[in-house]
Write a protein that holds these residues in place. Sequence first.
Motif, PDB file in Angstrom:
ATOM      1  N   VAL A 130      30.897  35.482  33.391  1.00 24.55           N
ATOM      2  CA  VAL A 130      31.972  35.423  34.391  1.00 24.55           C
ATOM      3  C   VAL A 130      32.750  36.740  34.463  1.00 24.55           C
ATOM      4  CG1 VAL A 130      33.584  34.365  32.775  1.00 24.55           C
ATOM      5  CG2 VAL A 130      33.919  34.079  35.200  1.00 24.55           C
ATOM      6  N   LEU A 190      33.114  38.879  38.055  1.00 20.49           N
ATOM      7  CA  LEU A 190      34.425  39.198  38.629  1.00 20.49           C
ATOM      8  C   LEU A 190      34.691  40.698  38.593  1.00 20.49           C
ATOM      9  CD1 LEU A 190      36.477  36.214  37.186  1.00 20.49           C
ATOM     10  CD2 LEU A 190      35.736  36.547  39.532  1.00 20.49           C
ATOM     11  N   ASN A 191      34.260  41.349  37.507  1.00 18.20           N
ATOM     12  CA  ASN A 191      34.499  42.783  37.415  1.00 18.20           C
ATOM     13  C   ASN A 191      33.733  43.572  38.459  1.00 18.20           C
ATOM     14  OD1 ASN A 191      36.405  43.728  35.362  1.00 18.20           O
ATOM     15  ND2 ASN A 191      35.164  42.526  33.963  1.00 18.20           N
ATOM     16  N   PHE A 192      32.503  43.145  38.760  1.00 16.97           N
ATOM     17  CA  PHE A 192      31.746  43.835  39.799  1.00 16.97           C
ATOM     18  C   PHE A 192      32.460  43.728  41.135  1.00 16.97           C
ATOM     19  CE2 PHE A 192      28.153  46.126  38.781  1.00 16.97           C
ATOM     20  CZ  PHE A 192      27.333  45.495  37.856  1.00 16.97           C
ATOM     21  N   GLN A 222      35.596  43.120  41.701  1.00 21.38           N
ATOM     22  CA  GLN A 222      36.835  43.892  41.657  1.00 21.38           C
ATOM     23  C   GLN A 222      36.542  45.381  41.761  1.00 21.38           C
ATOM     24  OE1 GLN A 222      39.944  42.403  41.543  1.00 21.38           O
ATOM     25  NE2 GLN A 222      40.633  44.471  42.002  1.00 21.38           N
ATOM     26  N   ALA A 223      35.469  45.825  41.083  1.00 22.69           N
ATOM     27  CA  ALA A 223      35.113  47.242  41.123  1.00 22.69           C
ATOM     28  C   ALA A 223      34.787  47.682  42.545  1.00 22.69           C
ATOM     29  CB  ALA A 223      33.930  47.509  40.196  1.00 22.69           C
ATOM     30  N   LEU A 266      35.876  37.233  45.944  1.00 19.34           N
ATOM     31  CA  LEU A 266      36.823  36.909  44.881  1.00 19.34           C
ATOM     32  C   LEU A 266      37.588  35.632  45.198  1.00 19.34           C
ATOM     33  CD1 LEU A 266      38.178  40.456  43.961  1.00 19.34           C
ATOM     34  CD2 LEU A 266      37.026  38.873  42.421  1.00 19.34           C
ATOM     35  N   HIS A 314      37.388  32.502  42.672  1.00 19.80           N
ATOM     36  CA  HIS A 314      38.555  31.884  42.063  1.00 19.80           C
ATOM     37  C   HIS A 314      38.686  30.418  42.434  1.00 19.80           C
ATOM     38  CE1 HIS A 314      40.459  35.119  39.844  1.00 19.80           C
ATOM     39  NE2 HIS A 314      40.105  35.946  40.801  1.00 19.80           N
ATOM     40  N   LEU A 319      36.647  28.348  40.248  1.00 18.33           N
ATOM     41  CA  LEU A 319      37.190  28.192  38.900  1.00 18.33           C
ATOM     42  C   LEU A 319      38.455  27.336  38.893  1.00 18.33           C
ATOM     43  CD1 LEU A 319      36.770  31.912  37.796  1.00 18.33           C
ATOM     44  CD2 LEU A 319      35.496  29.974  36.905  1.00 18.33           C
ATOM     45  N   ASP A 371      41.383  28.329  40.402  1.00 21.27           N
ATOM     46  CA  ASP A 371      42.583  29.158  40.425  1.00 21.27           C
ATOM     47  C   ASP A 371      42.882  29.552  41.869  1.00 21.27           C
ATOM     48  OD1 ASP A 371      43.606  32.203  38.637  1.00 21.27           O
ATOM     49  OD2 ASP A 371      44.654  30.893  40.050  1.00 21.27           O
ATOM     50  N   TYR A 372      43.594  28.696  42.575  1.00 27.72           N
ATOM     51  CA  TYR A 372      43.792  28.879  44.015  1.00 27.72           C
ATOM     52  C   TYR A 372      44.806  29.969  44.319  1.00 27.72           C
ATOM     53  CZ  TYR A 372      41.534  24.475  43.328  1.00 27.72           C
ATOM     54  OH  TYR A 372      40.667  23.511  42.896  1.00 27.72           O
ATOM     55  N   GLN A 373      45.815  30.064  43.487  1.00 26.69           N
ATOM     56  CA  GLN A 373      46.869  31.055  43.705  1.00 26.69           C
ATOM     57  C   GLN A 373      46.289  32.464  43.690  1.00 26.69           C
ATOM     58  OE1 GLN A 373      50.209  30.616  44.072  1.00 26.69           O
ATOM     59  NE2 GLN A 373      51.198  32.435  43.291  1.00 26.69           N
ATOM     60  N   THR A 374      45.507  32.761  42.635  1.00 23.52           N
ATOM     61  CA  THR A 374      44.929  34.093  42.516  1.00 23.52           C
ATOM     62  C   THR A 374      43.914  34.344  43.625  1.00 23.52           C
ATOM     63  OG1 THR A 374      45.154  33.810  40.138  1.00 23.52           O
ATOM     64  CG2 THR A 374      43.931  35.725  40.892  1.00 23.52           C
ATOM     65  N   LYS A 410      45.653  35.404  46.569  1.00 20.17           N
ATOM     66  CA  LYS A 410      46.195  36.743  46.360  1.00 20.17           C
ATOM     67  C   LYS A 410      45.116  37.787  46.644  1.00 20.17           C
ATOM     68  CE  LYS A 410      48.816  39.098  42.887  1.00 20.17           C
ATOM     69  NZ  LYS A 410      48.429  39.285  41.507  1.00 20.17           N
ATOM     70  N   CYS A 411      43.887  37.495  46.230  1.00 19.67           N
ATOM     71  CA  CYS A 411      42.810  38.458  46.454  1.00 19.67           C
ATOM     72  C   CYS A 411      42.548  38.661  47.940  1.00 19.67           C
ATOM     73  CB  CYS A 411      41.519  37.968  45.789  1.00 19.67           C
ATOM     74  SG  CYS A 411      41.584  37.992  43.994  1.00 19.67           S
TER      75      CYS A 411
END
Lengths: 529, 236
Positions: free
Chosen positions: A190, A194-196, A198-199, A246, A250, A253, A255-258, A261-262
């Motif tokens: 995971v 996510l890092n890819f 985000q990158a 993203l 999220h 997972l 995590d709706y807030q984040t 935000k993305c």
Amino acid sequence: MATVAPPLDNNHRPSSSSAAYDPTFVPDAVKTFVVHLYRHIRDNNVYEIHQMYDTSFHTLTDRLFKDTPWPSVDAVSIYVDNDHVFCLLYKEMWFRHLFARGSVGLKERIESWDNYCELFGVVLLGNVNIQLPNQWLWDMVDEFVYQFQSFCQFRAKLKGRSEHEIALLREFDKDFIENAAMQILKAWNVYGVLNFLQALVDKSMIIEILEREKQGLEQFTATDGYDYNGGSNVMKVLGYFSMVGLLRGHCLLGDYQTGLKCLRPIDNSQQGVYTSVIGSHIATIYHYGFANLMLRRYGDAIWEFNKILLYIFKTKQYHQKSAQYEQILKKNEQMYALLAICLSLCPQVKLVEETVNAQLREKYGEKMSRMQRYDDEAFALYDELFSYACPKFITPSAPDYDEPLVNYNQDTYRLQLKLFLYEVKQQQLLVGVRTFLKVFSSISLAKLAAYIEVDESTLRTILMTYKHKTHAADARGKIISNADIDFYIDDDIVHVVESKPSKRYGDYFLRQIVKMEGVINDLDAIKLD
Amino acid sequence: MVREVAENPPPAATAPDSYTVEQLVAINPYNPELLPELEKLVNEQVNSKTYNLDANLCLLRLYQFEPERMSTVIIARILVKALMAMPAPDFSLCLFLIPESVQMEEEFKTLIVLSHLLETAQFRQFWDEAAKNRHLLEVIPGFQQAIQSYAIHVLSLTYQKLPRTVLAEAVNIEGVALDKFIEHHVANSGWVLDKGHSKDQLIILPPTEFNHPELKKNAADNISLEHITKILPILG
């Protein structure tokens, strides 16, 4: 045509379902396909690339590769000068086709991950200087997140697996790499996924580009993301779509807030690059709406679902031949179910367009009236609709291989469903009150309590609950009322206030002005002989 | 089965020490090395009466990815802070990320009950239950004031004129302390005492669009400047 024995994987099983598959055999049609596609990519001929990618590829698949994989990348690379980037792109399509066809084993999943690492790696280094159609770039991000989701579910499904398979999985997860930075290289970990994403967002500087565009200093949306200055659109557009990736990740997972935000750099109240590809448009709004539903911002969810459902209604005929037609229809149905849920929890029918409302009545009219009774049958309906329409949640951590073999892949889903139904049940208290508020313009607490058969103190808490539940905080933290019937209490009298439907005249006129201008321009363009 | 290292690993954040945790989260939240820092930040939030939802969600996510590093003590603290953030739905947002098996533990079941009581405005029952669980709640400074603040928020949505007894029950204050409390709000929050009423002291709450419908501006028809700029070329 010599048939070579199919290659075996580590488990000494044929790595494809059909015994006649020869990865080294390249039919003429494929030869022509890759040669032309390669040339179009070198010539930056985005239109032709799109035709080949969107149409020819699927035609060939239907004709030649219904049951077998495409020829291996090693077999075709000689026809394309062994071009590194083209081979990575071809391989990505190769795996996508494999995943679409059927059950994929652990080995293929790892190989696909390796390919994404290489492909995204090349992009992030800035070594890709071609232009690709947005459809293709969206599909890459979409497929990446999909394969991640698929892997998590694959790994968590322990029941019914042979001992041998469990051993392989256990071995795979045991290969725990101490150094945290290296952990992200593990297939479909995971962190890595996510890092890819985000990158890609960071390296492409897409957020800054969108900011500068708002100030008129840069063009991005106006050119649909394409670069007309001799540069490449690949990193920028991949970065852009990664924001949607993203959001989706999220949501999977929980995590709706984040997730929201993305997505924030994209203004989803307007057109944008995300609307240039129907798949991305639908994915964005579906997840945006779902996240808002879980955040209890029912008004926002209803508004967005309404817009997209109307859009699909008007445009789906143009996508009938497309490979994504079925997906579009599926998401359409799911969003109607979500809309039914939102409207049952927050009766704001005035937010819904007539056409959409008619469709909604047809599909869920009866169920919605039963849902608003908040009895056991209603909860079962909420369960049914939620389960049908929700994303396929995932458990991101490795399962416990020592525990009795169960399926872990339902854990996150069950939790989200449970918490959602919990919220629904809290609204059960409000049913009686709502009916009476519709009838009276003012009534004493004592009388109302008698009608609902509770004591006055309980009635006060019920009325406060009603206020709390209908006044949600929006994205900026401002309290907004989404109550159709409102009231206030003066000591011990309840005064009811009917909210007048506010027609959005401004919006309507803006749209009509733009439409009219379009019509006039079209007329001007017609040359009369 | 040894995996080969790919040539181009995705960049992991290696931030210099001078960055705060919040800045680190903003740069790259998907970094397992952040975990201890984020736990420290939770304790800091408790001690300094501050609150950072994004950082807490980030930590809960990391616990989700690596359940063996989970700390139930920290999670409990995050949940209490989330309760204090009401009416925001932060408590639910946190619960979405905490595995069901963990939520079965006693202290979490208690917190969920407390949240339910607050969500359904059952303030009397809430304060009763809270009194039975001081050990969980009173270790978090500012808890009582935060809940009282939420209670007043809900009361202000609902009432134009509020009987004293209802207020007392909602904020769990009585007698002289309640007088002082009311005085404070009269001085600072625009409350007015209704002196004419003989039966029970009435408090008049400041008028807002929520308890005074005539004040509701028809905001739905405001058009933002951005949208106007689109049609200016047409109108011009």
